[in-house]
Design an enzyme around this catalytic site. Structure first.
Site, PDB file in Angstrom:
ATOM      1  N   ASP A 144      39.834  -3.559  11.698  1.00 54.65           N
ATOM      2  CA  ASP A 144      38.494  -3.283  11.215  1.00 54.65           C
ATOM      3  C   ASP A 144      38.302  -3.887   9.826  1.00 54.65           C
ATOM      4  O   ASP A 144      39.269  -4.081   9.071  1.00 54.65           O
ATOM      5  CB  ASP A 144      38.249  -1.772  11.132  1.00 54.65           C
ATOM      6  CG  ASP A 144      38.282  -1.095  12.489  1.00 54.65           C
ATOM      7  OD1 ASP A 144      37.973  -1.778  13.484  1.00 54.65           O
ATOM      8  OD2 ASP A 144      38.626   0.096  12.551  1.00 54.65           O
ATOM      9  N   LYS A 145      37.063  -4.147   9.473  1.00 50.51           N
ATOM     10  CA  LYS A 145      36.731  -4.722   8.172  1.00 50.51           C
ATOM     11  C   LYS A 145      37.380  -3.947   7.034  1.00 50.51           C
ATOM     12  O   LYS A 145      37.939  -4.545   6.107  1.00 50.51           O
ATOM     13  CB  LYS A 145      35.205  -4.734   7.996  1.00 50.51           C
ATOM     14  CG  LYS A 145      34.737  -5.179   6.625  1.00 50.51           C
ATOM     15  CD  LYS A 145      33.220  -5.082   6.506  1.00 50.51           C
ATOM     16  CE  LYS A 145      32.756  -5.439   5.105  1.00 50.51           C
ATOM     17  NZ  LYS A 145      31.276  -5.297   4.958  1.00 50.51           N
TER      18      LYS A 145
END
Length: 324
Positions: A144-145
């Site tokens: 995930d970012k």
């Protein structure tokens, strides 16, 4: 190229009863291919009465209003961008990087560039183009970012195929360290629960009874923090589902600190000392770091493994929670 989400509303007629969703939508929206519509459905972009419909084979009910959101188009091919990478290991077959917080892995709506893919294209050159798909060259897994830590990317078709097979066979070693609310009990255990799209919020995943994919997370408490109000834990993935650790830990009542999507635990911080509360308020992401990555090298057949230290922001959070 539009920069806005386009919303389409369709109300199937009596003659479309029991028709597949993707086929029905294709008849009403000929400007979108059936494969594109299927991808949008799987991404949770189609709703009926506010509930996401994520199965393209779902049968249509006449008179029920369907709402489809189509995100902005993105460039067909990502461009190379000189973005600094923390390279842990690299050879002719693959590259291992320590991904920082905030770096998106591949281009998508809302993040057309400035991604890891753009950085890899600049770092590795044209040899990377097309490996594993035009939009995601070299990518065999993702973080995930706002999750930091170790990732591997392939530099050849053979390496991409071999690594993808290892991920599919679940022979890749992946370890995460996380700071969670509360002290899990037992201190070591497994979380098993199928994960699928949350029917009430398409942006979230959830442990579901029907339609999800089997998921298994193993955890152990490394250190209790804030007199049991929080804990530093280690997790190993038995499977690799979207948001798996975040969903599973929230499911057992111990969401990641800073995870605004699956339970930030703001109410729990009130009992903590002021410095700890301030540290949590200023912590701008979920407290999750991919610290361990191991796999069999696709060319040599040798098992290799890499470790990454906790980043400074998580260390500072732990220090704040550890103070009396």
């Amino acid at each position: 190229m539009t920069s806005k989400i386009v919303r389409h509303e369709i109300r199937p007629g009596a003659g479309e009863a029991r028709e597949r969703l993707d086929k029905c939508l294709a008849a009403h929206l000929p400007e979108l291919s059936r494969s594109r519509l299927k991808a949008l459905i799987l991404d949770g972009r189609l709703t009926a009465g506010g509930v996401a419909l994520t199965d393209p084979a779902h049968r249509v009910r006449p008179g029920v209003l369907l709402a489809l959101e189509v995100p902005p188009a993105v460039a067909a091919e990502p461009r190379a961008q000189a973005i600094a990478l923390d390279v842990v290991y690299e050879d002719a077959d693959l590259i291992v990087i320590d991904k920082p917080v905030g770096l998106v892995v591949h281009p998508a709506a809302g993040n057309p560039d400035g991604t890891l893919v753009n950085a890899l294209l600049a770092h590795c050159g044209e040899t990377l183009s097309g490996i594993g798909g035009v939009r995601r060259p070299g990518i065999v897994h993702r973080l995930d970012k706002d999750t930091s830590g170790l990732m591997v990317a392939a530099k050849t078709d053979a390496a991409h195929h071999a690594l993808a097979e290892q991920f599919a066979a679940r022979t890749i070693t992946r370890g995460y360290r996380a700071v969670v609310w509360g002290l899990p009990s037992p201190l070591r255990g497994e979380i098993a629960g199928a994960i699928g799209r949350n029917p009430r919020n398409r942006k979230k995943m959830a442990v579901v009874d029907n339609g999800g994919k089997l998921a298994l997370t193993r955890y152990r408490v490394e250190r209790a923090l804030a007199q049991g109000a929080a804990a530093l834990i280690r997790c190993r993935l038995g499977t690799g589902r979207t948001h798996q650790i975040r969903v599973h830990l929230a499911h057992i009542g111990h969401p990641l600190i800073g995870d605004s999507l699956y339970g930030s635990g703001r109410g729990r911080s009130r009992a903590l000392p002021d410095p700890a509360q301030a540290a949590i308020r200023s912590f701008g992401r979920q407290a999750l770091h991919a610290w361990l990555l191991g796999f069999t090298h696709p060319s040599t057949g040798v098992k290799i493994q890499f470790e990454s230290n906790l980043p400074c922001d998580i260390k500072m959070l732990i220090d704040s929670l550890a103070q009396p």
